[in-house]
Structures are given as C-alpha cells and as structure tokens.
Motif scaffolding. Structure first.
Motif, PDB file in Angstrom:
ATOM      1  N   GLY A 121      55.284  20.126   9.002  1.00 39.15           N
ATOM      2  CA  GLY A 121      56.531  19.934   9.740  1.00 39.15           C
ATOM      3  C   GLY A 121      57.357  21.185   9.884  1.00 39.15           C
ATOM      4  N   THR A 122      56.743  22.352   9.685  1.00 41.42           N
ATOM      5  CA  THR A 122      57.488  23.619   9.765  1.00 41.42           C
ATOM      6  C   THR A 122      57.050  24.470  10.956  1.00 41.42           C
ATOM      7  OG1 THR A 122      55.914  24.709   8.274  1.00 41.42           O
ATOM      8  CG2 THR A 122      57.849  23.651   7.271  1.00 41.42           C
ATOM      9  N   ALA A 123      56.193  23.937  11.826  1.00 38.22           N
ATOM     10  CA  ALA A 123      55.680  24.715  12.962  1.00 38.22           C
ATOM     11  C   ALA A 123      56.800  25.042  13.948  1.00 38.22           C
ATOM     12  CB  ALA A 123      54.566  23.943  13.664  1.00 38.22           C
TER      13      ALA A 123
ATOM     14  N   HIS B 205      57.652  16.271  17.136  1.00 41.28           N
ATOM     15  CA  HIS B 205      57.399  15.644  18.432  1.00 41.28           C
ATOM     16  C   HIS B 205      56.696  16.600  19.400  1.00 41.28           C
ATOM     17  CE1 HIS B 205      58.083  13.022  21.887  1.00 41.28           C
ATOM     18  NE2 HIS B 205      58.518  14.090  22.536  1.00 41.28           N
ATOM     19  N   ASP B 206      57.103  17.859  19.436  1.00 41.18           N
ATOM     20  CA  ASP B 206      56.528  18.811  20.390  1.00 41.18           C
ATOM     21  C   ASP B 206      55.034  19.022  20.181  1.00 41.18           C
ATOM     22  OD1 ASP B 206      58.890  19.459  21.820  1.00 41.18           O
ATOM     23  OD2 ASP B 206      59.544  20.743  20.186  1.00 41.18           O
ATOM     24  N   PHE B 207      54.565  18.818  18.969  1.00 43.56           N
ATOM     25  CA  PHE B 207      53.172  19.107  18.658  1.00 43.56           C
ATOM     26  C   PHE B 207      52.277  17.872  18.685  1.00 43.56           C
ATOM     27  CE2 PHE B 207      55.639  22.547  16.805  1.00 43.56           C
ATOM     28  CZ  PHE B 207      54.939  23.654  17.256  1.00 43.56           C
ATOM     29  N   ARG B 208      52.846  16.707  18.853  1.00 41.74           N
ATOM     30  CA  ARG B 208      52.022  15.499  18.824  1.00 41.74           C
ATOM     31  C   ARG B 208      51.020  15.428  19.973  1.00 41.74           C
ATOM     32  NH1 ARG B 208      56.578  11.121  16.662  1.00 41.74           N
ATOM     33  NH2 ARG B 208      56.784  12.111  14.594  1.00 41.74           N
ATOM     34  N   PRO B 209      51.376  15.853  21.204  1.00 42.71           N
ATOM     35  CA  PRO B 209      50.353  15.851  22.270  1.00 42.71           C
ATOM     36  C   PRO B 209      49.193  16.797  21.978  1.00 42.71           C
ATOM     37  CG  PRO B 209      52.558  15.986  23.208  1.00 42.71           C
ATOM     38  CD  PRO B 209      52.714  16.194  21.732  1.00 42.71           C
ATOM     39  N   VAL B 210      49.481  17.913  21.323  1.00 44.47           N
ATOM     40  CA  VAL B 210      48.425  18.867  20.972  1.00 44.47           C
ATOM     41  C   VAL B 210      47.479  18.231  19.956  1.00 44.47           C
ATOM     42  CG1 VAL B 210      47.959  21.245  20.333  1.00 44.47           C
ATOM     43  CG2 VAL B 210      50.227  20.616  21.166  1.00 44.47           C
ATOM     44  N   VAL B 211      48.039  17.589  18.946  1.00 43.14           N
ATOM     45  CA  VAL B 211      47.232  16.944  17.912  1.00 43.14           C
ATOM     46  C   VAL B 211      46.376  15.837  18.524  1.00 43.14           C
ATOM     47  CG1 VAL B 211      47.331  15.529  15.824  1.00 43.14           C
ATOM     48  CG2 VAL B 211      48.812  17.547  16.050  1.00 43.14           C
ATOM     49  N   ALA B 212      46.948  15.050  19.432  1.00 43.76           N
ATOM     50  CA  ALA B 212      46.197  13.976  20.079  1.00 43.76           C
ATOM     51  C   ALA B 212      45.032  14.539  20.891  1.00 43.76           C
ATOM     52  CB  ALA B 212      47.119  13.155  20.969  1.00 43.76           C
TER      53      ALA B 212
ATOM     54  N   THR C 215      45.502  17.534   5.850  1.00 46.97           N
ATOM     55  CA  THR C 215      46.007  16.199   6.207  1.00 46.97           C
ATOM     56  C   THR C 215      44.957  15.458   7.021  1.00 46.97           C
ATOM     57  OG1 THR C 215      48.317  16.920   6.214  1.00 46.97           O
ATOM     58  CG2 THR C 215      47.770  14.981   7.537  1.00 46.97           C
ATOM     59  N   PRO C 216      44.511  14.282   6.580  1.00 44.35           N
ATOM     60  CA  PRO C 216      43.469  13.553   7.313  1.00 44.35           C
ATOM     61  C   PRO C 216      43.884  13.236   8.748  1.00 44.35           C
ATOM     62  CG  PRO C 216      43.747  12.636   5.123  1.00 44.35           C
ATOM     63  CD  PRO C 216      44.880  13.601   5.320  1.00 44.35           C
ATOM     64  N   LEU C 217      42.971  13.505   9.668  1.00 39.21           N
ATOM     65  CA  LEU C 217      43.175  13.215  11.079  1.00 39.21           C
ATOM     66  C   LEU C 217      42.162  12.207  11.590  1.00 39.21           C
ATOM     67  CD1 LEU C 217      44.673  13.980  13.757  1.00 39.21           C
ATOM     68  CD2 LEU C 217      42.929  15.770  14.066  1.00 39.21           C
ATOM     69  N   LEU C 218      40.920  12.335  11.158  1.00 37.13           N
ATOM     70  CA  LEU C 218      39.843  11.452  11.603  1.00 37.13           C
ATOM     71  C   LEU C 218      38.881  11.188  10.450  1.00 37.13           C
ATOM     72  CD1 LEU C 218      38.909  13.192  14.983  1.00 37.13           C
ATOM     73  CD2 LEU C 218      39.771  10.846  14.788  1.00 37.13           C
TER      74      LEU C 218
ATOM     75  N   ILE D 123      48.793  18.691  -8.374  1.00 38.53           N
ATOM     76  CA  ILE D 123      49.290  19.210  -7.107  1.00 38.53           C
ATOM     77  C   ILE D 123      49.209  18.111  -6.048  1.00 38.53           C
ATOM     78  CG2 ILE D 123      48.923  20.926  -5.292  1.00 38.53           C
ATOM     79  CD1 ILE D 123      47.800  22.776  -7.487  1.00 38.53           C
ATOM     80  N   ALA D 124      50.349  17.799  -5.436  1.00 35.05           N
ATOM     81  CA  ALA D 124      50.416  16.738  -4.448  1.00 35.05           C
ATOM     82  C   ALA D 124      49.965  17.257  -3.088  1.00 35.05           C
ATOM     83  CB  ALA D 124      51.849  16.199  -4.345  1.00 35.05           C
ATOM     84  N   ARG D 125      49.380  16.388  -2.293  1.00 31.25           N
ATOM     85  CA  ARG D 125      49.004  16.763  -0.927  1.00 31.25           C
ATOM     86  C   ARG D 125      50.275  17.096  -0.158  1.00 31.25           C
ATOM     87  NH1 ARG D 125      44.476  13.234   1.674  1.00 31.25           N
ATOM     88  NH2 ARG D 125      43.114  15.048   1.918  1.00 31.25           N
ATOM     89  N   GLU D 126      50.266  18.234   0.542  1.00 30.12           N
ATOM     90  CA  GLU D 126      51.519  18.764   1.056  1.00 30.12           C
ATOM     91  C   GLU D 126      51.886  18.344   2.469  1.00 30.12           C
ATOM     92  OE1 GLU D 126      51.104  23.016   0.881  1.00 30.12           O
ATOM     93  OE2 GLU D 126      49.869  23.087   2.663  1.00 30.12           O
ATOM     94  N   GLY D 127      50.992  17.817   3.256  1.00 32.35           N
ATOM     95  CA  GLY D 127      51.315  17.468   4.640  1.00 32.35           C
ATOM     96  C   GLY D 127      51.078  16.003   4.930  1.00 32.35           C
ATOM     97  N   SER D 128      51.482  15.578   6.119  1.00 33.74           N
ATOM     98  CA  SER D 128      51.202  14.221   6.573  1.00 33.74           C
ATOM     99  C   SER D 128      51.374  14.177   8.086  1.00 33.74           C
ATOM    100  CB  SER D 128      52.124  13.198   5.901  1.00 33.74           C
ATOM    101  OG  SER D 128      53.443  13.301   6.426  1.00 33.74           O
ATOM    102  N   LEU D 129      50.714  13.207   8.734  1.00 36.91           N
ATOM    103  CA  LEU D 129      50.865  13.064  10.178  1.00 36.91           C
ATOM    104  C   LEU D 129      52.297  12.703  10.539  1.00 36.91           C
ATOM    105  CD1 LEU D 129      47.561  11.212  11.177  1.00 36.91           C
ATOM    106  CD2 LEU D 129      48.097  13.653  11.341  1.00 36.91           C
ATOM    107  N   ALA D 130      52.992  12.026   9.626  1.00 33.75           N
ATOM    108  CA  ALA D 130      54.379  11.646   9.898  1.00 33.75           C
ATOM    109  C   ALA D 130      55.285  12.855  10.040  1.00 33.75           C
ATOM    110  CB  ALA D 130      54.896  10.727   8.788  1.00 33.75           C
TER     111      ALA D 130
END
Length: 271
Positions: free
Chosen positions: A60-62, A27-34, A132-135, A16-23
C-alpha cells in the motif's frame, strides 16, 4: 474489525508476519493487478501453481507513475526459457498499457525449488513473509514460521562478498546515466537490506521500509549510519552517481561483507 498492526513486523508468537495484502492495494493500481492476474492465467493455465505480488503495491505504499509492479510466478514444474520470454513480454505489455507503473519486475521459479530444503530460509522466507497471494494455492502453508534470527540473516543476505565482484564489473560497463541510475537503485537497496539483516536479530523485528532499515542499523553502527541513510534515500530516489557506486564497491560494501561474515557467517552455497 480494524487490521492489527504487528509490533516491529512480528506476530504475537514473535514470528515475522506477512507484510502485504490485496486489501492494501491502492485504487490506482487495482486495474494493473487485475490485468497481471489475467495475463498470468492466459500464459500458464493449468501449468500454474500460484502467483504473488510483492513490494510496494501490496504494502500500500506504491506511488503512481514511480513504483513498479513486482510479481512472483510459480509454475508447477521448472520454467523454460520460453516461459521466461513470455513473462518478460507480459511485463513489457503491462508497462506500456498502464502509466500508473514504472516497469514490471517478474520472478519465475518452479514449485519444487521454492519448497526445497536449500531455499527454506531464503526464497521460502520471501514467499511466506514478503509475498501476497494473487492466484492458486499458497506455498506458505508448507513453510515454517520465521523469526528474525541469525540463520535467517545468513541465508537471505550472507552472499554480499560474492556479489561485489559482479557489481564492480557491471559498474565498469555502465557507460550511460540510465545504466548507472539502475545500478545505484539496485545496489543501494541491496546494501540497506543487508545492513538491516546484519542487526535484525538484535533489533528483533522486520521491516521493508528502507529508511526504517537504515535507522535500525544506525542504532548499532552509528559510525556507518549516515552512509546507510544516504543509501536508503538513493534506493527510493536514485541519482546518476559514480561516486556512490565507487563508495559501495570500495568502502561500504567490503566492510559490510566482512562484518556480516563475522557476525552471521556466509550463505550456504546453492546447488
């Protein structure tokens, strides 16, 4: 190079492959993630081992204004109640500050628990494949590759029978439309995911899309297919439906729990 899309969620070795990525974060959600990343660092500092995103944002489906932000935070040691309170407060702050999201869901587990033998095929799978790794350092480096087999099915979702009495109690206590709405969403999603993992080894793949899960299940249990399709719709667009909650508690849930135990067995009790 273009991103390679795994076939039915599996890599070339059938894992089973990891399903998400930061890429894939829109765009709308990047400030929230930061902001979430900065807030987690402020709370834990050197006590933090790692943090992850999961759910629709890294896939990427949010949907703006409809999707929540899901976080897994991993301190080096087991978290305290004060840590849980602080994470809850961070989630409330992010929810108020960013209209792009509809709530924050934050899980908090110590590194030792996530890497324990008891959790290898449950929370370990969750980290390695659905997060998905963030930190920090990625715990997936210490975990095995996962295949869509019966062991994974049993250890991730083989506890439905134990959950049903809790669901019935919470349903009886849900006296407002808002409370019933939350339960419909929670139980719909859980039942669809459980139904999917029931057939996952035969389907030989992985997906987190509720509708795709329901269709995969319906291919093996057509008599229950429409129930699962309806539950998948409610998982994305929940409604205040006492009828759905009654169906889950009295019909679909008990049948699914019995069939799951017959096919895969019951989840190993945790310490």
């Amino acid at each position: 190079m273009a991103e390679t899309v795994p076939h039915r969620g599996l890599d070339a070795q059938g894992r089973i492959a990891r399903e998400g990525s930061l890429a894939r974060v829109r765009h709308d959600f990047r400030p929230v993630v930061a902001a979430a990343r900065d807030g987690i660092l402020d709370l834990f500092g050197p006590r933090l081992h790692s943090a992850y995103l999961y759910g629709s944002v890294p896939r990427g489906t949010a949907r703006v204004g409809r999707s929540d932000l899901d976080l897994l935070i991993v301190p080096r040691a087991e978290p305290s109640e004060a840590d849980r309170d602080a994470v809850g407060a961070l989630g409330e702050q992010l929810d108020k500050e960013f209209p792009q999201i509809d709530g924050v869901g934050a899980l908090l587990y110590g590194r030792g628990r996530l890497l324990s033998d008891a959790e290898t095929y449950d929370l370990g799978f969750f980290v390695a494949c659905l997060c998905t790794p963030l930190l920090g350092d990625d715990l997936a480096e210490y975990l095995p590759g996962y295949r869509p087999d019966s062991r994974l099915a049993r250890e991730t979702n083989g506890d439905l029978a134990a959950l049903l009495p809790v669901w019935r109690s919470r349903t009886a206590e849900a006296t407002t439309p808002e409370a019933r709405l939350r339960l419909v969403r929670l139980q719909s999603r859980h039942l669809v995911r459980t139904a999917f993992t029931l057939v996952m080894p035969r389907w030989n793949g992985w997906t987190s899309d509720l509708r795709e899960m329901a269709e995969a299940f319906a291919g093996y249990y057509p008599a229950r297919g429409d129930q699962l399709r309806a539950a998948a719709v409610r998982g994305y667009e929940p409604a205040d439906s006492p009828q759905a909650l009654a169906e889950y508690a009295q019909d679909l849930g008990p049948w699914l729990a019995e069939e799951y135990a017959r096919v895969h067995g019951v989840k190993t009790p945790r310490p």
